[in-house]
Design a protein around this motif. Structure first.
Motif, PDB file in Angstrom:
ATOM      1  N   VAL A 281     -35.073  21.103  43.371  1.00 13.26           N
ATOM      2  CA  VAL A 281     -36.289  20.892  42.585  1.00 13.26           C
ATOM      3  C   VAL A 281     -37.175  22.130  42.630  1.00 13.26           C
ATOM      4  O   VAL A 281     -37.345  22.752  43.686  1.00 13.26           O
ATOM      5  CB  VAL A 281     -37.083  19.678  43.112  1.00 13.26           C
ATOM      6  CG1 VAL A 281     -38.357  19.460  42.298  1.00 13.26           C
ATOM      7  CG2 VAL A 281     -36.207  18.420  43.091  1.00 13.26           C
ATOM      8  N   THR A 282     -37.755  22.477  41.485  1.00 11.96           N
ATOM      9  CA  THR A 282     -38.770  23.532  41.453  1.00 11.96           C
ATOM     10  C   THR A 282     -39.856  23.147  40.467  1.00 11.96           C
ATOM     11  O   THR A 282     -39.722  22.173  39.701  1.00 11.96           O
ATOM     12  CB  THR A 282     -38.152  24.901  41.096  1.00 11.96           C
ATOM     13  OG1 THR A 282     -39.102  25.936  41.384  1.00 11.96           O
ATOM     14  CG2 THR A 282     -37.773  24.973  39.619  1.00 11.96           C
ATOM     15  N   GLY A 306     -43.930  31.905  33.152  1.00  9.67           N
ATOM     16  CA  GLY A 306     -43.191  31.263  34.232  1.00  9.67           C
ATOM     17  C   GLY A 306     -41.947  30.554  33.748  1.00  9.67           C
ATOM     18  O   GLY A 306     -40.877  30.628  34.381  1.00  9.67           O
ATOM     19  N   ALA A 307     -42.054  29.853  32.624  1.00 14.20           N
ATOM     20  CA  ALA A 307     -40.894  29.158  32.069  1.00 14.20           C
ATOM     21  C   ALA A 307     -39.799  30.139  31.663  1.00 14.20           C
ATOM     22  O   ALA A 307     -38.607  29.915  31.917  1.00 14.20           O
ATOM     23  CB  ALA A 307     -41.330  28.316  30.866  1.00 14.20           C
ATOM     24  N   ASP A 320     -26.991  29.081  40.149  1.00 11.67           N
ATOM     25  CA  ASP A 320     -27.104  28.911  41.601  1.00 11.67           C
ATOM     26  C   ASP A 320     -28.589  28.920  41.984  1.00 11.67           C
ATOM     27  O   ASP A 320     -29.214  29.970  42.086  1.00 11.67           O
ATOM     28  CB  ASP A 320     -26.365  30.053  42.300  1.00 11.67           C
ATOM     29  CG  ASP A 320     -26.417  29.937  43.829  1.00 11.67           C
ATOM     30  OD1 ASP A 320     -27.115  29.035  44.338  1.00 11.67           O
ATOM     31  OD2 ASP A 320     -25.777  30.772  44.503  1.00 11.67           O
ATOM     32  N   HIS A 321     -29.132  27.725  42.234  1.00  9.53           N
ATOM     33  CA  HIS A 321     -30.568  27.631  42.494  1.00  9.53           C
ATOM     34  C   HIS A 321     -30.959  28.266  43.819  1.00  9.53           C
ATOM     35  O   HIS A 321     -32.114  28.678  43.999  1.00  9.53           O
ATOM     36  CB  HIS A 321     -31.019  26.165  42.452  1.00  9.53           C
ATOM     37  CG  HIS A 321     -30.417  25.307  43.514  1.00  9.53           C
ATOM     38  ND1 HIS A 321     -29.161  24.741  43.396  1.00  9.53           N
ATOM     39  CD2 HIS A 321     -30.904  24.904  44.720  1.00  9.53           C
ATOM     40  CE1 HIS A 321     -28.900  24.036  44.474  1.00  9.53           C
ATOM     41  NE2 HIS A 321     -29.943  24.110  45.298  1.00  9.53           N
ATOM     42  N   ASP A 322     -30.017  28.353  44.769  1.00  9.35           N
ATOM     43  CA  ASP A 322     -30.332  28.998  46.043  1.00  9.35           C
ATOM     44  C   ASP A 322     -30.662  30.480  45.854  1.00  9.35           C
ATOM     45  O   ASP A 322     -31.388  31.066  46.662  1.00  9.35           O
ATOM     46  CB  ASP A 322     -29.153  28.854  47.013  1.00  9.35           C
ATOM     47  CG  ASP A 322     -29.017  27.432  47.530  1.00  9.35           C
ATOM     48  OD1 ASP A 322     -30.054  26.749  47.629  1.00  9.35           O
ATOM     49  OD2 ASP A 322     -27.881  27.014  47.810  1.00  9.35           O
ATOM     50  N   ALA A 327     -35.787  34.119  43.584  1.00 11.83           N
ATOM     51  CA  ALA A 327     -36.008  35.254  42.687  1.00 11.83           C
ATOM     52  C   ALA A 327     -37.129  34.950  41.699  1.00 11.83           C
ATOM     53  O   ALA A 327     -37.962  35.817  41.389  1.00 11.83           O
ATOM     54  CB  ALA A 327     -34.715  35.585  41.941  1.00 11.83           C
ATOM     55  N   TYR A 328     -37.153  33.728  41.209  1.00  7.83           N
ATOM     56  CA  TYR A 328     -38.223  33.271  40.305  1.00  7.83           C
ATOM     57  C   TYR A 328     -39.580  33.351  40.993  1.00  7.83           C
ATOM     58  O   TYR A 328     -40.563  33.865  40.421  1.00  7.83           O
ATOM     59  CB  TYR A 328     -37.893  31.846  39.857  1.00  7.83           C
ATOM     60  CG  TYR A 328     -39.050  30.983  39.409  1.00  7.83           C
ATOM     61  CD1 TYR A 328     -39.846  31.339  38.325  1.00  7.83           C
ATOM     62  CD2 TYR A 328     -39.302  29.766  40.052  1.00  7.83           C
ATOM     63  CE1 TYR A 328     -40.885  30.518  37.908  1.00  7.83           C
ATOM     64  CE2 TYR A 328     -40.325  28.943  39.641  1.00  7.83           C
ATOM     65  CZ  TYR A 328     -41.124  29.321  38.576  1.00  7.83           C
ATOM     66  OH  TYR A 328     -42.151  28.499  38.159  1.00  7.83           O
ATOM     67  N   GLU A 329     -39.665  32.893  42.227  1.00 13.34           N
ATOM     68  CA  GLU A 329     -40.930  32.917  42.951  1.00 13.34           C
ATOM     69  C   GLU A 329     -41.380  34.347  43.240  1.00 13.34           C
ATOM     70  O   GLU A 329     -42.567  34.665  43.144  1.00 13.34           O
ATOM     71  CB  GLU A 329     -40.824  32.094  44.229  1.00 13.34           C
ATOM     72  CG  GLU A 329     -40.577  30.614  43.962  1.00 13.34           C
ATOM     73  CD  GLU A 329     -40.824  29.737  45.180  1.00 13.34           C
ATOM     74  OE1 GLU A 329     -41.473  30.212  46.134  1.00 13.34           O
ATOM     75  OE2 GLU A 329     -40.367  28.579  45.181  1.00 13.34           O
TER      76      GLU A 329
END
Length: 423
Positions: A281-282, A306-307, A320-322, A327-329
Protein backbone atom coordinates in the motif's frame (compact mmCIF):
# COMPACT_ATOMS: atom_id res chain seq x y z
CA UNK A 1 -0.65 -6.80 -12.49
CA UNK A 2 -3.79 -5.44 -10.81
CA UNK A 3 -3.70 -2.13 -8.93
CA UNK A 4 -6.55 -0.68 -6.89
CA UNK A 5 -6.73 3.11 -6.53
CA UNK A 6 -9.03 4.67 -3.94
CA UNK A 7 -10.32 8.10 -4.98
CA UNK A 8 -11.54 9.57 -8.29
CA UNK A 9 -10.68 13.21 -7.60
CA UNK A 10 -7.49 14.50 -9.24
CA UNK A 11 -4.57 12.27 -8.22
CA UNK A 12 -6.54 9.04 -8.71
CA UNK A 13 -7.43 9.49 -12.41
CA UNK A 14 -3.98 10.92 -13.25
CA UNK A 15 -2.34 7.91 -11.62
CA UNK A 16 -4.75 5.55 -13.39
CA UNK A 17 -3.97 7.17 -16.75
CA UNK A 18 -0.24 6.62 -16.50
CA UNK A 19 -0.49 3.16 -14.93
CA UNK A 20 -2.64 1.89 -17.81
CA UNK A 21 -0.18 3.37 -20.29
CA UNK A 22 2.55 1.35 -18.61
CA UNK A 23 0.55 -1.86 -18.97
CA UNK A 24 -1.00 -2.21 -15.50
CA UNK A 25 -4.66 -3.14 -14.97
CA UNK A 26 -6.31 -0.47 -12.84
CA UNK A 27 -9.52 -0.27 -10.82
CA UNK A 28 -10.57 3.02 -9.21
CA UNK A 29 -13.07 2.91 -6.36
CA UNK A 30 -14.84 6.11 -5.26
CA UNK A 31 -17.17 6.51 -2.29
CA UNK A 32 -19.29 9.21 -4.01
CA UNK A 33 -22.12 7.87 -6.19
CA UNK A 34 -20.81 9.77 -9.22
CA UNK A 35 -18.26 12.37 -10.21
CA UNK A 36 -18.84 15.63 -8.36
CA UNK A 37 -20.05 18.20 -10.88
CA UNK A 38 -21.01 21.13 -8.64
CA UNK A 39 -17.90 23.01 -9.75
CA UNK A 40 -15.94 22.85 -6.51
CA UNK A 41 -13.50 25.67 -5.88
CA UNK A 42 -10.72 27.13 -8.02
CA UNK A 43 -7.35 25.38 -8.01
CA UNK A 44 -4.01 26.26 -9.60
CA UNK A 45 -1.98 24.24 -12.06
CA UNK A 46 1.64 25.32 -12.41
CA UNK A 47 4.22 24.38 -15.03
CA UNK A 48 4.93 20.71 -14.10
CA UNK A 49 1.23 19.82 -13.87
CA UNK A 50 0.57 21.67 -17.14
CA UNK A 51 3.39 19.73 -18.81
CA UNK A 52 2.04 16.40 -17.53
CA UNK A 53 -1.49 17.33 -18.65
CA UNK A 54 -0.13 18.18 -22.10
CA UNK A 55 1.46 14.73 -22.32
CA UNK A 56 -1.94 13.28 -21.42
CA UNK A 57 -3.54 15.17 -24.31
CA UNK A 58 -5.98 17.09 -22.08
CA UNK A 59 -4.31 20.52 -21.89
CA UNK A 60 -6.59 22.11 -24.53
CA UNK A 61 -9.66 21.14 -22.49
CA UNK A 62 -8.08 22.47 -19.30
CA UNK A 63 -7.34 25.80 -20.97
CA UNK A 64 -10.90 25.94 -22.33
CA UNK A 65 -12.29 25.43 -18.82
CA UNK A 66 -9.98 27.95 -17.11
CA UNK A 67 -11.75 30.41 -14.83
CA UNK A 68 -10.43 33.43 -16.71
CA UNK A 69 -10.08 35.48 -13.52
CA UNK A 70 -7.88 38.42 -14.48
CA UNK A 71 -8.39 41.15 -11.85
CA UNK A 72 -8.51 41.49 -8.08
CA UNK A 73 -10.13 44.21 -6.00
CA UNK A 74 -8.77 44.15 -2.44
CA UNK A 75 -10.64 45.96 0.34
CA UNK A 76 -8.99 46.41 3.72
CA UNK A 77 -11.41 46.13 6.65
CA UNK A 78 -12.15 49.61 8.00
CA UNK A 79 -10.87 51.38 4.86
CA UNK A 80 -12.85 52.77 1.93
CA UNK A 81 -9.87 52.79 -0.46
CA UNK A 82 -9.91 49.54 -2.48
CA UNK A 83 -6.83 48.36 -4.38
CA UNK A 84 -7.23 46.99 -7.89
CA UNK A 85 -4.60 44.59 -9.23
CA UNK A 86 -4.05 42.90 -12.60
CA UNK A 87 -3.71 39.22 -11.64
CA UNK A 88 -2.13 38.34 -14.97
CA UNK A 89 0.90 40.41 -13.93
CA UNK A 90 1.24 38.42 -10.73
CA UNK A 91 1.07 35.00 -12.31
CA UNK A 92 3.02 36.07 -15.37
CA UNK A 93 5.92 37.15 -13.18
CA UNK A 94 5.80 34.14 -10.87
CA UNK A 95 5.15 31.31 -13.32
CA UNK A 96 6.03 30.65 -16.92
CA UNK A 97 3.01 28.36 -17.31
CA UNK A 98 -0.09 28.55 -15.13
CA UNK A 99 -3.85 28.24 -15.23
CA UNK A 100 -6.69 28.37 -12.72
CA UNK A 101 -9.58 25.94 -13.08
CA UNK A 102 -12.49 24.75 -10.97
CA UNK A 103 -11.51 21.55 -9.18
CA UNK A 104 -14.51 19.50 -10.29
CA UNK A 105 -13.97 20.53 -13.91
CA UNK A 106 -10.36 19.35 -13.67
CA UNK A 107 -11.42 16.06 -12.10
CA UNK A 108 -13.94 15.48 -14.88
CA UNK A 109 -11.29 16.16 -17.55
CA UNK A 110 -8.84 13.67 -16.04
CA UNK A 111 -11.63 11.11 -15.59
CA UNK A 112 -12.62 11.52 -19.25
CA UNK A 113 -9.06 10.71 -20.31
CA UNK A 114 -9.25 7.36 -18.50
CA UNK A 115 -12.90 6.27 -18.63
CA UNK A 116 -12.44 3.91 -21.61
CA UNK A 117 -9.38 2.16 -20.18
CA UNK A 118 -9.97 2.02 -16.42
CA UNK A 119 -12.58 0.22 -14.33
CA UNK A 120 -14.37 2.83 -12.19
CA UNK A 121 -16.58 1.77 -9.29
CA UNK A 122 -18.66 4.55 -7.74
CA UNK A 123 -20.65 4.43 -4.52
CA UNK A 124 -18.30 2.04 -2.72
CA UNK A 125 -15.39 2.19 -0.30
CA UNK A 126 -12.62 -0.05 0.99
CA UNK A 127 -13.42 -1.71 4.31
CA UNK A 128 -10.23 -3.71 4.92
CA UNK A 129 -6.87 -4.41 3.27
CA UNK A 130 -4.88 -7.58 4.04
CA UNK A 131 -1.08 -7.76 3.77
CA UNK A 132 -1.41 -10.24 0.89
CA UNK A 133 -3.53 -7.79 -1.15
CA UNK A 134 -7.00 -9.13 -0.34
CA UNK A 135 -9.45 -6.21 -0.19
CA UNK A 136 -12.95 -6.10 1.30
CA UNK A 137 -15.44 -3.43 0.29
CA UNK A 138 -18.53 -1.91 1.88
CA UNK A 139 -20.89 -2.95 -0.93
CA UNK A 140 -19.01 -5.36 -3.19
CA UNK A 141 -17.53 -8.82 -2.87
CA UNK A 142 -13.86 -9.19 -1.91
CA UNK A 143 -11.13 -9.07 -4.51
CA UNK A 144 -7.38 -9.47 -4.64
CA UNK A 145 -5.01 -6.79 -5.91
CA UNK A 146 -1.23 -6.73 -6.22
CA UNK A 147 -1.05 -3.12 -4.98
CA UNK A 148 -3.39 -0.58 -3.36
CA UNK A 149 -2.99 3.20 -3.61
CA UNK A 150 -4.78 5.73 -1.44
CA UNK A 151 -5.58 8.82 -3.53
CA UNK A 152 -8.55 9.71 -1.36
CA UNK A 153 -7.61 13.12 0.00
CA UNK A 154 -6.82 14.72 3.33
CA UNK A 155 -9.26 12.48 5.24
CA UNK A 156 -8.01 9.33 3.52
CA UNK A 157 -9.79 6.08 4.33
CA UNK A 158 -6.83 4.03 3.06
CA UNK A 159 -4.42 5.92 5.32
CA UNK A 160 -6.67 5.32 8.32
CA UNK A 161 -6.92 1.59 7.60
CA UNK A 162 -3.20 1.02 7.05
CA UNK A 163 -1.35 3.71 9.02
CA UNK A 164 -3.75 4.73 11.79
CA UNK A 165 -5.93 7.65 12.79
CA UNK A 166 -5.51 10.99 11.03
CA UNK A 167 -4.69 12.73 14.31
CA UNK A 168 -1.33 10.88 14.36
CA UNK A 169 -0.13 12.78 11.28
CA UNK A 170 -2.20 15.95 11.05
CA UNK A 171 -0.59 19.32 11.82
CA UNK A 172 -3.28 22.06 11.77
CA UNK A 173 -2.18 25.44 10.42
CA UNK A 174 -4.73 27.27 12.57
CA UNK A 175 -6.54 28.46 9.42
CA UNK A 176 -9.97 27.26 8.31
CA UNK A 177 -11.47 27.30 4.83
CA UNK A 178 -15.07 27.50 3.66
CA UNK A 179 -16.44 27.74 0.11
CA UNK A 180 -20.06 28.53 -0.83
CA UNK A 181 -21.80 28.25 -4.19
CA UNK A 182 -23.91 31.41 -4.60
CA UNK A 183 -25.61 33.52 -7.27
CA UNK A 184 -23.28 36.14 -8.72
CA UNK A 185 -24.74 38.91 -6.57
CA UNK A 186 -21.76 41.21 -7.27
CA UNK A 187 -22.00 40.93 -11.07
CA UNK A 188 -18.37 39.84 -11.29
CA UNK A 189 -16.67 39.77 -14.67
CA UNK A 190 -13.35 37.86 -14.45
CA UNK A 191 -12.76 39.54 -11.12
CA UNK A 192 -11.91 38.44 -7.57
CA UNK A 193 -13.37 40.70 -4.87
CA UNK A 194 -11.50 40.36 -1.55
CA UNK A 195 -12.13 41.72 1.95
CA UNK A 196 -9.17 41.36 4.34
CA UNK A 197 -9.10 41.92 8.11
CA UNK A 198 -7.12 40.70 11.09
CA UNK A 199 -7.40 36.91 11.14
CA UNK A 200 -10.03 36.73 8.40
CA UNK A 201 -10.24 37.02 4.63
CA UNK A 202 -13.36 36.70 2.48
CA UNK A 203 -13.71 36.81 -1.28
CA UNK A 204 -16.04 36.16 -4.17
CA UNK A 205 -15.18 35.16 -7.72
CA UNK A 206 -16.84 33.65 -10.76
CA UNK A 207 -15.63 31.79 -13.82
CA UNK A 208 -16.32 32.23 -17.51
CA UNK A 209 -18.57 29.18 -17.76
CA UNK A 210 -20.23 29.28 -14.31
CA UNK A 211 -23.81 30.48 -13.94
CA UNK A 212 -23.12 31.60 -10.36
CA UNK A 213 -20.11 32.41 -8.20
CA UNK A 214 -18.03 31.07 -5.31
CA UNK A 215 -17.63 32.81 -1.98
CA UNK A 216 -14.35 31.91 -0.24
CA UNK A 217 -13.69 32.34 3.49
CA UNK A 218 -10.37 31.91 5.32
CA UNK A 219 -10.09 32.58 9.03
CA UNK A 220 -7.82 31.91 11.99
CA UNK A 221 -9.05 30.28 15.17
CA UNK A 222 -8.18 27.18 17.12
CA UNK A 223 -11.82 26.87 18.17
CA UNK A 224 -12.66 25.43 14.76
CA UNK A 225 -10.10 22.63 14.93
CA UNK A 226 -12.31 20.32 16.97
CA UNK A 227 -15.20 20.59 14.52
CA UNK A 228 -15.68 17.35 12.59
CA UNK A 229 -15.39 17.76 8.83
CA UNK A 230 -18.94 16.39 8.40
CA UNK A 231 -20.65 18.50 11.12
CA UNK A 232 -22.21 21.02 8.72
CA UNK A 233 -24.48 22.87 11.22
CA UNK A 234 -21.53 23.53 13.54
CA UNK A 235 -19.38 24.62 10.60
CA UNK A 236 -21.94 27.21 9.50
CA UNK A 237 -22.21 28.46 13.07
CA UNK A 238 -18.42 28.95 13.25
CA UNK A 239 -18.37 30.69 9.89
CA UNK A 240 -21.06 33.20 10.84
CA UNK A 241 -19.30 33.98 14.12
CA UNK A 242 -15.90 34.44 12.46
CA UNK A 243 -17.13 36.95 9.85
CA UNK A 244 -19.84 38.81 11.75
CA UNK A 245 -19.76 42.53 10.99
CA UNK A 246 -16.85 42.44 8.57
CA UNK A 247 -18.55 44.21 5.64
CA UNK A 248 -22.00 44.48 4.09
CA UNK A 249 -20.73 42.45 1.08
CA UNK A 250 -19.67 39.62 3.37
CA UNK A 251 -22.94 39.81 5.32
CA UNK A 252 -24.80 39.40 2.04
CA UNK A 253 -22.73 36.38 1.05
CA UNK A 254 -23.37 34.71 4.41
CA UNK A 255 -27.13 35.13 3.91
CA UNK A 256 -26.85 32.35 1.35
CA UNK A 257 -25.46 29.82 3.85
CA UNK A 258 -28.73 27.97 4.40
CA UNK A 259 -29.74 27.86 0.73
CA UNK A 260 -26.40 27.19 -0.97
CA UNK A 261 -26.34 24.08 -3.19
CA UNK A 262 -22.63 23.66 -2.49
CA UNK A 263 -20.82 24.05 0.84
CA UNK A 264 -17.30 23.03 1.85
CA UNK A 265 -15.62 23.58 5.23
CA UNK A 266 -12.45 22.18 6.72
CA UNK A 267 -9.49 22.95 8.92
CA UNK A 268 -6.46 23.51 6.73
CA UNK A 269 -3.93 20.94 7.90
CA UNK A 270 -0.61 19.58 6.76
CA UNK A 271 0.28 15.90 6.91
CA UNK A 272 3.64 14.79 8.30
CA UNK A 273 4.38 11.10 7.78
CA UNK A 274 7.74 9.30 8.01
CA UNK A 275 6.72 7.16 5.04
CA UNK A 276 3.76 6.99 2.68
CA UNK A 277 4.14 3.26 2.03
CA UNK A 278 3.52 0.04 3.98
CA UNK A 279 3.79 -3.34 2.28
CA UNK A 280 1.63 -3.34 -0.85
CA UNK A 281 0.00 0.00 0.00
CA UNK A 282 1.11 3.56 -0.72
CA UNK A 283 -0.43 7.03 -0.68
CA UNK A 284 -0.45 9.84 -3.25
CA UNK A 285 -1.48 13.50 -3.17
CA UNK A 286 -3.23 14.96 -0.13
CA UNK A 287 -3.74 11.46 1.27
CA UNK A 288 0.00 11.22 1.91
CA UNK A 289 1.51 14.68 1.96
CA UNK A 290 -1.05 17.47 2.00
CA UNK A 291 0.86 20.77 2.30
CA UNK A 292 -2.29 22.62 3.28
CA UNK A 293 -5.05 22.75 0.62
CA UNK A 294 -6.00 26.19 -0.75
CA UNK A 295 -3.38 28.10 1.18
CA UNK A 296 -0.22 27.20 -0.73
CA UNK A 297 -1.86 27.35 -4.15
CA UNK A 298 -0.09 24.18 -5.28
CA UNK A 299 -1.68 21.20 -3.55
CA UNK A 300 -3.25 20.18 -6.88
CA UNK A 301 0.03 20.55 -8.76
CA UNK A 302 1.75 18.43 -6.11
CA UNK A 303 -0.94 15.74 -6.48
CA UNK A 304 -0.57 15.59 -10.27
CA UNK A 305 3.22 15.41 -10.03
CA UNK A 306 3.04 12.73 -7.32
CA UNK A 307 0.70 10.57 -9.38
CA UNK A 308 2.94 10.86 -12.44
CA UNK A 309 6.08 10.01 -10.46
CA UNK A 310 4.50 7.03 -8.69
CA UNK A 311 3.33 5.50 -11.98
CA UNK A 312 6.73 6.13 -13.55
CA UNK A 313 8.65 4.50 -10.71
CA UNK A 314 6.37 1.45 -10.78
CA UNK A 315 6.98 1.11 -14.51
CA UNK A 316 10.73 1.56 -14.06
CA UNK A 317 10.75 -1.19 -11.41
CA UNK A 318 8.55 -3.54 -13.50
CA UNK A 319 5.91 -3.42 -10.78
CA UNK A 320 8.26 -4.33 -7.92
CA UNK A 321 6.87 -2.15 -5.14
CA UNK A 322 9.83 -2.89 -2.86
CA UNK A 323 11.94 -0.86 -5.30
CA UNK A 324 9.33 1.52 -6.68
CA UNK A 325 7.80 2.87 -3.46
CA UNK A 326 11.10 4.03 -1.89
CA UNK A 327 12.17 5.57 -5.21
CA UNK A 328 8.84 7.41 -5.41
CA UNK A 329 9.26 8.77 -1.89
CA UNK A 330 12.82 9.91 -2.59
CA UNK A 331 11.76 11.68 -5.78
CA UNK A 332 8.91 13.54 -4.02
CA UNK A 333 10.57 14.33 -0.67
CA UNK A 334 12.05 17.67 -1.69
CA UNK A 335 8.86 18.81 -3.41
CA UNK A 336 6.78 17.97 -0.35
CA UNK A 337 9.11 19.70 2.12
CA UNK A 338 9.22 22.85 0.02
CA UNK A 339 5.44 22.84 -0.39
CA UNK A 340 4.88 22.74 3.36
CA UNK A 341 7.12 25.75 3.92
CA UNK A 342 5.51 27.71 1.09
CA UNK A 343 2.01 26.95 2.34
CA UNK A 344 2.74 28.24 5.84
CA UNK A 345 4.26 31.40 4.38
CA UNK A 346 1.22 31.94 2.15
CA UNK A 347 -1.12 31.47 5.12
CA UNK A 348 0.62 34.28 6.99
CA UNK A 349 0.20 36.56 3.99
CA UNK A 350 -3.37 35.71 2.96
CA UNK A 351 -4.80 35.66 6.49
CA UNK A 352 -2.85 38.35 8.37
CA UNK A 353 -2.62 37.90 12.13
CA UNK A 354 -2.20 41.62 12.89
CA UNK A 355 -3.22 45.09 11.69
CA UNK A 356 0.33 45.55 10.45
CA UNK A 357 -0.04 42.40 8.32
CA UNK A 358 -3.32 43.65 6.84
CA UNK A 359 -1.73 47.01 6.06
CA UNK A 360 1.30 45.30 4.51
CA UNK A 361 -0.85 43.13 2.25
CA UNK A 362 -2.86 46.12 1.03
CA UNK A 363 0.23 48.25 0.51
CA UNK A 364 1.98 45.44 -1.33
CA UNK A 365 -0.96 45.08 -3.69
CA UNK A 366 -1.08 48.85 -4.19
CA UNK A 367 2.64 48.94 -5.00
CA UNK A 368 2.33 46.13 -7.55
CA UNK A 369 -0.56 47.95 -9.22
CA UNK A 370 1.37 51.25 -9.37
CA UNK A 371 4.80 50.05 -10.52
CA UNK A 372 5.78 49.84 -14.20
CA UNK A 373 5.83 46.27 -15.57
CA UNK A 374 9.60 45.72 -15.15
CA UNK A 375 9.96 46.70 -11.48
CA UNK A 376 6.64 45.01 -10.70
CA UNK A 377 7.95 41.72 -12.09
CA UNK A 378 11.13 42.04 -10.03
CA UNK A 379 9.12 42.60 -6.85
CA UNK A 380 6.76 39.75 -7.58
CA UNK A 381 9.56 37.28 -8.26
CA UNK A 382 10.88 38.01 -4.78
CA UNK A 383 7.52 37.69 -3.03
CA UNK A 384 5.59 34.89 -4.80
CA UNK A 385 7.54 32.04 -3.23
CA UNK A 386 4.91 29.30 -3.56
CA UNK A 387 4.25 29.92 -7.25
CA UNK A 388 7.98 29.88 -8.03
CA UNK A 389 8.42 26.69 -6.01
CA UNK A 390 5.80 24.75 -7.94
CA UNK A 391 6.85 26.25 -11.24
CA UNK A 392 10.42 25.02 -10.78
CA UNK A 393 9.64 21.40 -9.85
CA UNK A 394 11.39 18.87 -12.06
CA UNK A 395 10.54 15.21 -12.63
CA UNK A 396 12.19 12.37 -14.53
CA UNK A 397 11.19 11.59 -18.08
CA UNK A 398 10.06 8.00 -17.60
CA UNK A 399 10.04 5.23 -20.20
CA UNK A 400 7.74 5.57 -23.18
CA UNK A 401 4.27 4.31 -22.22
CA UNK A 402 2.58 1.32 -23.85
CA UNK A 403 -0.91 1.24 -25.42
CA UNK A 404 -3.54 1.11 -22.65
CA UNK A 405 -5.09 -2.13 -21.41
CA UNK A 406 -8.84 -1.85 -21.88
CA UNK A 407 -11.02 -1.94 -18.77
CA UNK A 408 -12.85 -4.95 -20.15
CA UNK A 409 -9.62 -6.98 -20.01
CA UNK A 410 -9.14 -6.88 -16.26
CA UNK A 411 -9.07 -10.64 -15.99
CA UNK A 412 -12.57 -11.94 -15.31
CA UNK A 413 -11.67 -15.23 -16.96
CA UNK A 414 -8.97 -16.16 -14.48
CA UNK A 415 -10.45 -14.50 -11.38
CA UNK A 416 -13.99 -15.46 -10.36
CA UNK A 417 -14.17 -12.31 -8.20
CA UNK A 418 -12.70 -9.96 -10.81
CA UNK A 419 -15.80 -7.87 -11.44
CA UNK A 420 -16.95 -5.61 -8.64
CA UNK A 421 -20.72 -5.65 -8.40
CA UNK A 422 -22.84 -3.68 -6.00
CA UNK A 423 -24.51 -5.94 -3.60
Amino acid sequence: MRILVSGAGVAGPVLAYWLTRYGFCVTVVECAPALRRAGGHAVDLFRPAMDISERMGVLPRIEEQATGTARMTLCREGSDRPVRVDLSRIFGAASGRHTEIMRDDLSEIYYGATADDVEYVFGDSIRAISPDGAVRFDNSRPRHFDLVVGADGLHSNVRRLVFGDESLFSAPTGVHLAVLTLPDVEGLDRELLMHVGVGRTAGMYSARHLAGARALFLFRGEHGHGCHHRDVPRQKELLRAAFAGMHCDVDRWLEGLDSTPGFYFDSISQLHMDTWSAGRVTLVGDAGYSPGPAVGGGSTTLAVVGAYVLAGELARADGDHDRAFPAYERAMAGHVTGSRTAALSAAKTLVPASRLGVHGLAQGARLIAALPPGPARTLLRRTTRSARLYDSMTVDDYAAPQPPVRAGGIGAADDPAAGIDSG
